[in-house]
Write a protein that holds these residues in place. Structure first.
Motif, mmCIF file in Angstrom:
data_model
loop_
_atom_site.group_PDB
_atom_site.id
_atom_site.type_symbol
_atom_site.label_atom_id
_atom_site.label_comp_id
_atom_site.label_asym_id
_atom_site.label_seq_id
_atom_site.Cartn_x
_atom_site.Cartn_y
_atom_site.Cartn_z
ATOM 1 N N ALA A 15 7.072 -14.414 -4.458
ATOM 2 C CA ALA A 15 5.925 -13.580 -4.075
ATOM 3 C C ALA A 15 5.145 -13.050 -5.278
ATOM 4 O O ALA A 15 5.719 -12.634 -6.283
ATOM 5 N N ASN A 16 3.834 -13.088 -5.142
ATOM 6 C CA ASN A 16 2.922 -12.398 -6.058
ATOM 7 C C ASN A 16 2.397 -11.175 -5.307
ATOM 8 O O ASN A 16 1.964 -11.283 -4.164
ATOM 9 N N ILE A 17 2.440 -10.008 -5.963
ATOM 10 C CA ILE A 17 2.213 -8.754 -5.242
ATOM 11 C C ILE A 17 1.106 -7.949 -5.896
ATOM 12 O O ILE A 17 1.065 -7.794 -7.121
ATOM 13 N N VAL A 18 0.201 -7.422 -5.069
ATOM 14 C CA VAL A 18 -0.735 -6.402 -5.515
ATOM 15 C C VAL A 18 -0.276 -5.075 -4.916
ATOM 16 O O VAL A 18 0.048 -5.004 -3.728
ATOM 17 N N VAL A 19 -0.198 -4.042 -5.758
ATOM 18 C CA VAL A 19 0.225 -2.706 -5.331
ATOM 19 C C VAL A 19 -0.974 -1.778 -5.439
ATOM 20 O O VAL A 19 -1.638 -1.726 -6.489
ATOM 21 N N ALA A 20 -1.258 -1.036 -4.361
ATOM 22 C CA ALA A 20 -2.447 -0.196 -4.334
ATOM 23 C C ALA A 20 -2.154 1.156 -3.701
ATOM 24 O O ALA A 20 -1.416 1.227 -2.708
ATOM 25 N N PRO A 21 -2.742 2.229 -4.225
ATOM 26 C CA PRO A 21 -2.714 3.505 -3.507
ATOM 27 C C PRO A 21 -3.550 3.406 -2.233
ATOM 28 O O PRO A 21 -4.386 2.508 -2.083
ATOM 29 N N SER A 22 -3.330 4.345 -1.326
ATOM 30 C CA SER A 22 -4.024 4.301 -0.030
ATOM 31 C C SER A 22 -5.276 5.158 0.002
ATOM 32 O O SER A 22 -5.919 5.270 1.048
ATOM 33 N N ASP A 23 -5.658 5.759 -1.135
ATOM 34 C CA ASP A 23 -6.733 6.757 -1.097
ATOM 35 C C ASP A 23 -7.842 6.471 -2.095
ATOM 36 O O ASP A 23 -8.484 7.394 -2.602
ATOM 37 N N HIS A 24 -8.091 5.186 -2.379
ATOM 38 C CA HIS A 24 -9.156 4.841 -3.316
ATOM 39 C C HIS A 24 -10.412 4.404 -2.572
ATOM 40 O O HIS A 24 -10.351 3.862 -1.470
ATOM 41 N N LEU A 25 -11.542 4.647 -3.215
ATOM 42 C CA LEU A 25 -12.819 4.182 -2.693
ATOM 43 C C LEU A 25 -13.283 3.005 -3.533
ATOM 44 O O LEU A 25 -13.251 3.069 -4.771
ATOM 45 N N ILE A 26 -13.691 1.936 -2.893
ATOM 46 C CA ILE A 26 -14.216 0.743 -3.565
ATOM 47 C C ILE A 26 -15.614 0.483 -3.009
ATOM 48 O O ILE A 26 -15.771 0.202 -1.819
ATOM 49 N N LEU A 27 -16.621 0.570 -3.855
ATOM 50 C CA LEU A 27 -18.001 0.424 -3.398
ATOM 51 C C LEU A 27 -18.466 -1.037 -3.400
ATOM 52 O O LEU A 27 -19.265 -1.436 -2.559
ATOM 53 N N LYS A 28 -17.974 -1.831 -4.365
ATOM 54 C CA LYS A 28 -18.385 -3.241 -4.458
ATOM 55 C C LYS A 28 -17.210 -4.116 -4.030
ATOM 56 O O LYS A 28 -16.488 -4.673 -4.858
ATOM 57 N N ILE B 42 0.858 -1.181 0.000
ATOM 58 C CA ILE B 42 0.000 0.000 0.000
ATOM 59 C C ILE B 42 0.899 1.237 0.000
ATOM 60 O O ILE B 42 1.729 1.409 0.900
ATOM 61 N N MET B 43 0.732 2.061 -1.015
ATOM 62 C CA MET B 43 1.535 3.282 -1.122
ATOM 63 C C MET B 43 0.832 4.404 -0.353
ATOM 64 O O MET B 43 -0.282 4.802 -0.714
ATOM 65 N N GLY B 44 1.494 4.905 0.694
ATOM 66 C CA GLY B 44 0.843 5.881 1.563
ATOM 67 C C GLY B 44 1.709 7.065 1.927
ATOM 68 O O GLY B 44 1.631 7.557 3.047
ATOM 69 N N GLY B 45 2.510 7.545 0.967
ATOM 70 C CA GLY B 45 3.438 8.625 1.287
ATOM 71 C C GLY B 45 3.120 9.977 0.693
ATOM 72 O O GLY B 45 3.891 10.928 0.858
ATOM 73 N N GLY B 46 1.973 10.106 -0.006
ATOM 74 C CA GLY B 46 1.667 11.364 -0.681
ATOM 75 C C GLY B 46 1.241 12.467 0.272
ATOM 76 O O GLY B 46 0.799 12.215 1.390
#
Length: 359
Positions: free
Chosen positions: A107-120, A8-12
């Motif tokens: 390792a298999n990796i998922v990279v995600a920003p920390s500021d997204h909204l997911i409704l489903k 999770i990228m959380g440095g912005g």
């Protein structure tokens, strides 16, 4: 032990959400929806349903280490990777990839920003699991593409190719945020998807891509290869990270690689990068005003976004149409919604004229 990991990228800084988001307390640490969890915590909660907690990493600037520890006490110190300086997403992802590879070369990796909204969320998690299974079997760099619901100029776009492997589509091109005319063309063509900024790959695939397209980064990190995932890692990063080029993963690798695939998704995604994006998804009153966690009375006012940091404060708005009204701490912002791209200028001017306390 599972081979699946999450970064999770959380440095912005999140300056486009000023004055709520400040350099000392940026948006990923804020509870934007009044649910008792920050954007970072919501992202962590989401992935912890399918990824073991011990395999989730946060990459952030070192000044935010106390905030991450406070908000995510479940994490061990070694799971919080601290950047000594800001160098965009490519060095951030390379750092996490080297750290994880030293722990698990499969390792298999998922990279995600920390500021997204997911409704489903259920659909989202199924798509992430599909992506992790795919990159385990294929030497591919995968991005998730969101079918556009409108000609949006605030997002980057991905053009799909005709070549496929199952449900995964070869990517033809990446395009940065287009103007309104080009966004309309993309929307009507049916070939373009919004770039969600969510990526999946096997660790060997992404390190190989860094070797090929960003050797300045791998050459630097290879100097301390034996130090990753050891107590010496922090000192090595402190001494070497600043030498990495300031470049995004999209521009540095994804736009150049020939093994990029996309999974088209529809899980109610929104990138909460701007006040405008928040307005689009927020509930609204009969006059299309979005009143975020705020006590507000409006009269002859339409299509405004109003956010008050002090829940004991009352705002009375009369005759205002199409504005952002954001009051937080020592700053009140009143800005036309259509001109919110000037907020970064406002932040810089406030700091220049009145000091860092307003940054």
């Amino acid at each position: 032990m599972t081979d699946n990991y999450c970064v999770i990228m959380g440095g912005g800084i999140g300056s486009r959400f000023w004055p709520f988001s400040r350099e000392s307390y940026p948006k990923q640490f804020l509870d934007m929806f009044g649910v008792g969890r920050s954007l970072l915590q919501m992202t962590f909660d989401r992935f912890s349903k399918i990824i073991p907690v011990e395999n989730i990493y946060i990459v952030t600037n070192k000044i935010y280490a106390p905030l991450v520890r406070t908000q995510l006490p479940e994490l061990d110190e070694r799971q919080i990777l601290l950047e000594p300086t800001r160098r965009n997403t490519a060095p951030c992802i390379a750092y996490a990839s080297y750290h994880i590879k030293a722990r698990n070369p499969n390792a298999n990796i998922v990279v995600a920003p920390s500021d997204h909204l997911i409704l489903k969320e259920d659909i989202f998690l199924k798509d992430i699991k599909r992506g992790l299974d795919f990159v385990k079997q294929n030497k591919a760099l995968v991005t998730l593409g969101v079918k556009p619901s409108r000609p949006e100029t605030a997002y980057g776009y991905i053009q799909s190719d005709e070549e496929t492997i199952g449900d995964f589509i070869k990517v033809k091109t990446f395009t940065e945020k287009p103007n309104a005319e080009l966004a309309q063309v993309f929307y009507e063509s049916g070939e373009f998807f919004w770039n969600s900024g969510l990526f999946l790959w096997n660790v060997s695939s992404i390190v190989d891509a860094f070797d090929r397209f960003l050797p300045d980064i791998t050459a630097r990190f290879n100097l301390g290869l034996e130090k990753f995932n050891t107590p010496d890692e922090k000192t090595f990063i402190d001494e070497n990270f600043a030498y990495c080029p300031n470049i995004s993963i999209d521009y540095g690798i994804m736009e150049k690689a020939d093994n990029v695939y996309m999974l088209g998704v529809d899980f109610g995604w929104a990138d909460l990068g701007t006040w405008g994006s928040l307005y689009d998804i927020a509930p609204k009153d009969e006059d299309a005003n979005a009143l975020l966690k705020s006590r507000v009375m409006t009269y002859d006012s339409h299509e405004n976004l109003i956010a008050l940091g002090d829940k004991n404060k009352l705002a009375v708005i009369h005759g205002l149409n199409g504005y952002i009204v954001a009051d937080s701490g020592n700053v009140l912002l009143i800005c036309k919604r259509e001109d919110e791209d000037r907020i970064k200028q406002f932040v810089a001017d406030a700091q220049l004229n009145f000091g860092k306390e307003f940054n």
